[in-house]
Scaffold this motif. Structure first.
Motif, mmCIF file in Angstrom:
data_model
loop_
_atom_site.group_PDB
_atom_site.id
_atom_site.type_symbol
_atom_site.label_atom_id
_atom_site.label_comp_id
_atom_site.label_asym_id
_atom_site.label_seq_id
_atom_site.Cartn_x
_atom_site.Cartn_y
_atom_site.Cartn_z
ATOM 1 N N LEU A 195 0.841 -1.181 -0.095
ATOM 2 C CA LEU A 195 0.097 -0.113 -0.139
ATOM 3 C C LEU A 195 0.942 1.343 0.028
ATOM 4 N N ALA A 196 2.062 1.279 0.822
ATOM 5 C CA ALA A 196 3.004 2.288 0.883
ATOM 6 C C ALA A 196 3.616 2.414 -0.603
ATOM 7 N N SER A 197 4.022 1.368 -1.000
ATOM 8 C CA SER A 197 4.494 1.168 -2.552
ATOM 9 C C SER A 197 3.726 1.775 -3.511
ATOM 10 N N VAL A 198 2.549 1.507 -3.563
ATOM 11 C CA VAL A 198 1.610 2.062 -4.640
ATOM 12 C C VAL A 198 1.401 3.729 -4.507
ATOM 13 N N ALA A 199 1.330 4.051 -3.077
ATOM 14 C CA ALA A 199 1.303 5.432 -2.714
ATOM 15 C C ALA A 199 2.339 6.307 -3.455
ATOM 16 N N ILE A 200 3.553 5.740 -3.358
ATOM 17 C CA ILE A 200 4.842 6.307 -3.793
ATOM 18 C C ILE A 200 4.601 6.136 -5.229
ATOM 19 N N GLY A 201 4.324 5.078 -5.998
ATOM 20 C CA GLY A 201 4.112 5.005 -7.483
ATOM 21 C C GLY A 201 3.167 6.060 -8.086
ATOM 22 N N VAL A 202 2.076 6.050 -7.289
ATOM 23 C CA VAL A 202 0.943 7.112 -7.864
ATOM 24 C C VAL A 202 1.529 8.498 -7.763
ATOM 25 N N GLY A 203 2.217 8.967 -6.642
ATOM 26 C CA GLY A 203 2.497 10.076 -6.384
ATOM 27 C C GLY A 203 3.948 10.656 -7.559
ATOM 28 N N LEU A 204 4.734 9.731 -8.090
ATOM 29 C CA LEU A 204 5.554 9.705 -8.999
ATOM 30 C C LEU A 204 4.896 9.867 -10.295
ATOM 31 N N ASN A 205 3.844 9.014 -10.518
ATOM 32 C CA ASN A 205 3.109 9.282 -11.797
ATOM 33 C C ASN A 205 2.533 10.552 -11.863
ATOM 34 N N ALA A 206 2.007 11.154 -10.979
ATOM 35 C CA ALA A 206 1.374 12.631 -11.015
ATOM 36 C C ALA A 206 2.401 13.763 -11.149
ATOM 37 N N ALA A 227 2.780 0.625 -10.012
ATOM 38 C CA ALA A 227 1.848 1.758 -9.641
ATOM 39 C C ALA A 227 1.973 3.047 -10.655
ATOM 40 N N THR A 228 3.015 3.394 -11.120
ATOM 41 C CA THR A 228 3.140 4.576 -11.732
ATOM 42 C C THR A 228 2.612 4.156 -13.198
ATOM 43 N N LYS A 229 2.440 3.097 -13.539
ATOM 44 C CA LYS A 229 1.794 2.557 -14.876
ATOM 45 C C LYS A 229 0.475 2.339 -14.848
ATOM 46 N N TYR A 230 0.003 1.708 -13.844
ATOM 47 C CA TYR A 230 -1.198 0.793 -13.829
ATOM 48 C C TYR A 230 -2.210 1.519 -12.821
ATOM 49 N N GLY A 231 -1.795 2.269 -12.074
ATOM 50 C CA GLY A 231 -2.725 2.844 -11.122
ATOM 51 C C GLY A 231 -2.519 2.062 -9.609
ATOM 52 N N TRP A 232 -3.196 2.583 -8.511
ATOM 53 C CA TRP A 232 -3.121 2.045 -7.394
ATOM 54 C C TRP A 232 -3.819 0.679 -6.725
ATOM 55 N N PHE A 233 -4.939 0.724 -7.120
ATOM 56 C CA PHE A 233 -5.812 -0.332 -6.750
ATOM 57 C C PHE A 233 -5.555 -1.824 -7.028
#
Length: 195
Positions: A53-64, A132-138
Motif C-alpha cells: 500500500l505504501a509502495s503504490v502510494a509512492i508510485g501514484v505520487g511519482l506518476n502525478a 503503480a506508476t503505470k497501472y494505478g493503485w488499487f
C-alpha cells in the motif's frame, strides 16, 4: 480488459515471479517449519498489504509528478535492473535465519514484523512502485499483494511436500528473463511516446 483487471493480472504475475527464490520466500518456508501454516500466511498477508500500500502510494505520487514517457523509460530500466538483481539471487543471513526461527507469543505478529522489515526496499517493493506508476493503485496493490502471498504459499506447500526448495537456479534465470522482457517492452513503449 479494463484498467483494473490489467493492473491486477500484470501486478500479480510480476510480483509472483519476482518473489520466487527471494529471501522473504525463504523466510516463509523457515517460519512454516516453526509455526502452523495459517498464522504464517496471515502474517505474510498483513505485512505485504501494508508495504505494498505504501509502495503504490509512492508510485501514484511519482506518476502525478512526472511525464508518462519518462516514467515508462525509468520503469523499463528498473525492470532490467530487477532482472540483474534476480540473477544475483538472495540468501538469508544468519541474523535473518535466527529471527525467522524465534518463537514468540504470536506467530502472526512475529511473521508480520519480520516480513514488513524484510520487504522494505526489497525488489518486490520497488517493482510494486514501478507498476503503480503505470497501472494505478488499487489493481496494482491487490495484484502485487496476492502475487507475493501466492508465491510464499507455494514455497511453504512445496517445501512441506517435497522437503526441499524449488530448483533455485532455474527460478532465478526464468524470473530474470521475465523481468528483462518487461523492461524492454516498457523501454520500447517509452521511446515511441517520447519520439
Amino acid at each position: 480488459m479494463d484498467g483494473f483487471l490489467v493492473a491486477l493480472v500484470v501486478s500479480f504475475g510480476v510480483i509472483f515471479v519476482a518473489e520466487l527464490g527471494d529471501k522473504s520466500q525463504l523466510m516463509a518456508l523457515t517460519f512454516a517449519t516453526r509455526f502452523r501454516t495459517v498464522p504464517v500466511l496471515i502474517g505474510i498477508t498483513v505485512a505485504t498489504a501494508i508495504v505494498h500500500l505504501a509502495s503504490v502510494a509512492i508510485g501514484v505520487g511519482l506518476n502525478a509528478a512526472l511525464p508518462t514517457g519518462w516514467i515508462s523509460l525509468a520503469a523499463g530500466l528498473a525492470f532490467l535492473g530487477f532482472g540483474v538483481w534476480t540473477l544475483r539471487g538472495d540468501k538469508l543471513t544468519e541474523e535473518e535465519k535466527r529471527k525467522a526461527e524465534k518463537t514468540g507469543k504470536s506467530a502472526i505478529f512475529a511473521v508480520g514484523v519480520a516480513f514488513f522489515l524484510a520487504e522494505l526496499g526489497d525488489k518486490t517493493m520497488l517493482a510494486t512502485i514501478t507498476l503503480a506508476t503505470k497501472y494505478g493503485w488499487f489493481g496494482t496493490w491487490l495484484g502485487s499483494t496476492l502475487g507475493m502471498v501466492a508465491a510464499d504459499a507455494l514455497a511453504i506447500l512445496v517445501g512441506r511436500l517435497l522437503g526441499r526448495h524449488l530448483p533455485e537456479r532455474t527460478i532465478r534465470y526464468g524470473a530474470a528473463v521475465l523481468f528483462a522482457i518487461c523492461g524492454l517492452w516498457l523501454i520500447l513503449e517509452a521511446v515511441r511516446e517520447l519520439s
